[in-house]
Design a protein around this motif. Structure first.
Motif, PDB file in Angstrom:
ATOM      1  N   UNK A 143       4.257  -1.057   6.000  1.00 43.25           N
ATOM      2  CA  UNK A 143       2.741  -1.512   6.412  1.00 43.25           C
ATOM      3  C   UNK A 143       2.385  -1.536   7.752  1.00 43.25           C
ATOM      4  N   UNK A 144       2.187  -0.523   8.516  1.00 47.44           N
ATOM      5  CA  UNK A 144       1.589  -0.342   9.859  1.00 47.44           C
ATOM      6  C   UNK A 144       0.032  -0.563   9.690  1.00 47.44           C
ATOM      7  N   UNK A 145      -0.382  -0.609  11.034  1.00 49.69           N
ATOM      8  CA  UNK A 145      -2.124  -0.750  11.128  1.00 49.69           C
ATOM      9  C   UNK A 145      -2.503   0.284  10.125  1.00 49.69           C
ATOM     10  N   UNK A 146      -2.400   1.591  10.387  1.00 42.50           N
ATOM     11  CA  UNK A 146      -2.765   2.667   9.783  1.00 42.50           C
ATOM     12  C   UNK A 146      -2.864   2.501   8.241  1.00 42.50           C
ATOM     13  N   UNK A 157      -9.986   6.156  14.494  1.00 39.35           N
ATOM     14  CA  UNK A 157      -8.782   5.790  15.694  1.00 39.35           C
ATOM     15  C   UNK A 157      -9.149   6.503  16.754  1.00 39.35           C
ATOM     16  N   UNK A 158      -8.816   5.565  17.783  1.00 39.31           N
ATOM     17  CA  UNK A 158      -8.519   5.979  19.171  1.00 39.31           C
ATOM     18  C   UNK A 158      -7.366   6.254  19.555  1.00 39.31           C
ATOM     19  N   UNK A 159      -6.936   7.573  20.039  1.00 38.31           N
ATOM     20  CA  UNK A 159      -5.235   7.706  20.123  1.00 38.31           C
ATOM     21  C   UNK A 159      -5.277   8.043  21.621  1.00 38.31           C
ATOM     22  N   UNK A 160      -4.799   7.546  22.565  1.00 35.41           N
ATOM     23  CA  UNK A 160      -4.651   7.746  23.681  1.00 35.41           C
ATOM     24  C   UNK A 160      -3.058   8.105  24.273  1.00 35.41           C
ATOM     25  N   UNK A 186     -14.221   1.925  16.956  1.00 39.79           N
ATOM     26  CA  UNK A 186     -13.207   2.480  15.877  1.00 39.79           C
ATOM     27  C   UNK A 186     -12.510   1.242  15.195  1.00 39.79           C
ATOM     28  N   UNK A 187     -11.855   1.761  14.103  1.00 35.27           N
ATOM     29  CA  UNK A 187     -11.032   0.893  13.420  1.00 35.27           C
ATOM     30  C   UNK A 187      -9.899   0.390  14.014  1.00 35.27           C
ATOM     31  N   UNK A 188      -8.883   1.315  14.699  1.00 38.72           N
ATOM     32  CA  UNK A 188      -8.114   0.558  15.565  1.00 38.72           C
ATOM     33  C   UNK A 188      -7.560   1.759  16.640  1.00 38.72           C
ATOM     34  N   UNK A 189      -6.894   1.192  17.483  1.00 42.05           N
ATOM     35  CA  UNK A 189      -6.391   2.047  18.705  1.00 42.05           C
ATOM     36  C   UNK A 189      -5.003   1.854  18.963  1.00 42.05           C
ATOM     37  N   UNK A 190      -4.607   3.036  19.242  1.00 43.73           N
ATOM     38  CA  UNK A 190      -3.284   3.362  19.533  1.00 43.73           C
ATOM     39  C   UNK A 190      -2.935   3.943  20.943  1.00 43.73           C
ATOM     40  N   UNK A 198       0.974   0.622  18.073  1.00 44.28           N
ATOM     41  CA  UNK A 198      -0.282   0.423  17.683  1.00 44.28           C
ATOM     42  C   UNK A 198      -0.926  -0.865  18.390  1.00 44.28           C
ATOM     43  N   UNK A 199      -1.991  -0.726  18.963  1.00 39.94           N
ATOM     44  CA  UNK A 199      -2.531  -1.923  19.884  1.00 39.94           C
ATOM     45  C   UNK A 199      -3.329  -2.792  19.224  1.00 39.94           C
ATOM     46  N   UNK A 200      -3.897  -2.182  17.990  1.00 35.50           N
ATOM     47  CA  UNK A 200      -4.848  -3.119  16.972  1.00 35.50           C
ATOM     48  C   UNK A 200      -3.811  -3.557  15.954  1.00 35.50           C
ATOM     49  N   UNK A 201      -3.808  -4.784  15.698  1.00 37.56           N
ATOM     50  CA  UNK A 201      -2.979  -5.303  14.670  1.00 37.56           C
ATOM     51  C   UNK A 201      -3.969  -5.962  13.295  1.00 37.56           C
ATOM     52  N   UNK A 202      -3.158  -5.740  11.977  1.00 38.06           N
ATOM     53  CA  UNK A 202      -3.640  -6.190  11.062  1.00 38.06           C
ATOM     54  C   UNK A 202      -3.325  -7.223  10.258  1.00 38.06           C
ATOM     55  N   UNK A 203      -3.860  -8.229   9.618  1.00 40.20           N
ATOM     56  CA  UNK A 203      -3.125  -9.040   8.690  1.00 40.20           C
ATOM     57  C   UNK A 203      -3.350  -8.495   7.291  1.00 40.20           C
TER      58      UNK A 203
END
Length: 369
Positions: free
Chosen positions: A56-59, A250-253, A272-276, A10-15
């Motif tokens: 609790x991951x970014x998703x 989500x961008x998933x590469x 997008x909301x997050x990138x993985x 998960x390249x994008x992190x959330x608090x």
């Protein structure tokens, strides 16, 4: 650490505010009817109070951020089952997750995908699209038996199906998670509205680079500018006309080892909301991996999910893209009978008792290494 954590970065992190989450979960005990779910909620709260937030991951955090708090408890119980079912000895009475294939063909030829296998794409029996009545039969049985998560994907590009919008609409309101994976080449305004009206919770764009040349060398047959504009259009319509939508993008590469993950994230997170980044499997052609090169642990798919191909054949996992390990067909049986049947049960038992190598291609599949 679960296989998911090792496979996906998960390249994008959330608090998150853990005290708020714990408070809401405690207040929702009265709404939980099943004793099994109460035990799972107890387990979640115990972990959270010990500062174990592995659930609790970014998703998951994106979902909590975008949906009303009254949905959180049911969702987190589902995610606990989904993420950690592989560690459980108890097999549910029905799959908690179904992967459904609207169409087996794809308009791209990515070098890390089985679509470059001419034996597969030239086989008329393996190429086709799911009949809408068969799709509705699957959805009805899944909904009636408590499946909480559906993904429209598998071997092909789902947006190639001429009735994909109707399929998405038919799923509306029936599941906690409704997801679709797409290469975004065929997104258009009509389909975007159908997706957002349906209440789809997750839309995954399969995109591997932020650089035109690199992208087009990996997503062979796609045009970078067109894909970028389609993703921008989705964001624009969502923000303008569906500001309360809980659809997470989500961008998933696929990480083939040459991309710059940081620049990739910085480019795409604007849209997008997050990138993985997903780890590339050792070979897309799993059948020809060296004998004995597969994982030694029980496959994490077993006892949790099933894949259903366009023709109704039921497969333990879609890495077996030729369907050699088919455990039945929903044209002849119910999903439940297949799930509880001898063929599937024996496979689970073999995996859990160090006899994974007795199944091909499980004996050379990298999942579980």
């Amino acid at each position: 650490m679960s296989w998911k954590d090792k496979h996906i970065t998960f390249l994008t992190k959330k608090n998150f505010n853990v005290e708020e989450i714990i408070g809401i979960l405690k207040n929702n005990y009265k709404k939980i009817e099943k004793e099994e779910d109460i035990k799972i909620l107890d387990f979640i709260l115990e972990n959270f109070t010990k500062k174990d937030f592995s659930l609790l991951n970014t998703q998951e955090l994106e979902y909590l951020e975008k949906t009303p708090s009254e949905n959180w408890t049911k969702y987190l119980i589902h995610r606990q089952k989904f993420n950690f079912c592989e560690n459980s000895e108890i097999i549910p009475n029905f799959p908690i997750y179904l992967i459904i294939e609207p169409v087996s063909a794809c308009n791209l030829r990515c070098p890390f995908c089985h679509q470059v296998d001419d034996k597969f794409t030239s086989n008329k029996q393996m190429m086709g699209q799911m009949e809408i009545n068969l799709f509705k039969k699957i959805i009805d049985e899944a909904h009636n038996n408590g499946t909480n998560a559906i993904t429209l994907t598998c071997r092909g590009e789902p947006t190639l199906h001429p009735q994909i919008g109707e399929m998405i609409e038919y799923c509306s309101g029936k599941f906690i998670e409704l997801k679709m994976n797409t290469n975004a080449t065929r997104l258009n305004e009509k389909l975007i509205h159908q997706i957002l009206k349906s209440g789809m919770t997750d839309l995954v764009f399969s995109v591997d680079s932020h650089l035109k040349e690199e992208f087009e060398s990996l997503r062979v047959g796609a045009n970078f500018e067109k894909v970028l504009n389609n993703i921008k259009l989705f964001k624009e319509i969502k923000e303008k006309e569906y500001p309360n939508s809980s659809c997470i993008t989500r961008i998933s590469g696929v990480n083939v080892g040459k991309q710059d993950p940081i620049k990739f994230k910085e480019f795409w997170e604007k849209y997008v909301d997050y990138v993985v980044m997903v780890k590339m499997l050792d070979r897309w052609d799993v059948y020809n991996n060296p004998e004995g090169s597969g994982g030694k642990e029980a496959c994490h798919y077993l006892g949790r999910s099933l894949s259903i191909y366009f023709d109704g054949s039921v497969i333990p996992c879609d890495i077996d893209y030729e369907g050699r390990l088919s455990v039945g067909s929903i044209k002849n049986e119910t999903i439940k009978n297949i799930w509880l049947g001898d063929k599937y049960t024996k496979m689970i038992f073999a995996h859990k008792n160090d006899k994974r190598d007795s199944y091909h291609p499980c004996d050379r599949c990298p999942i579980g290494t």
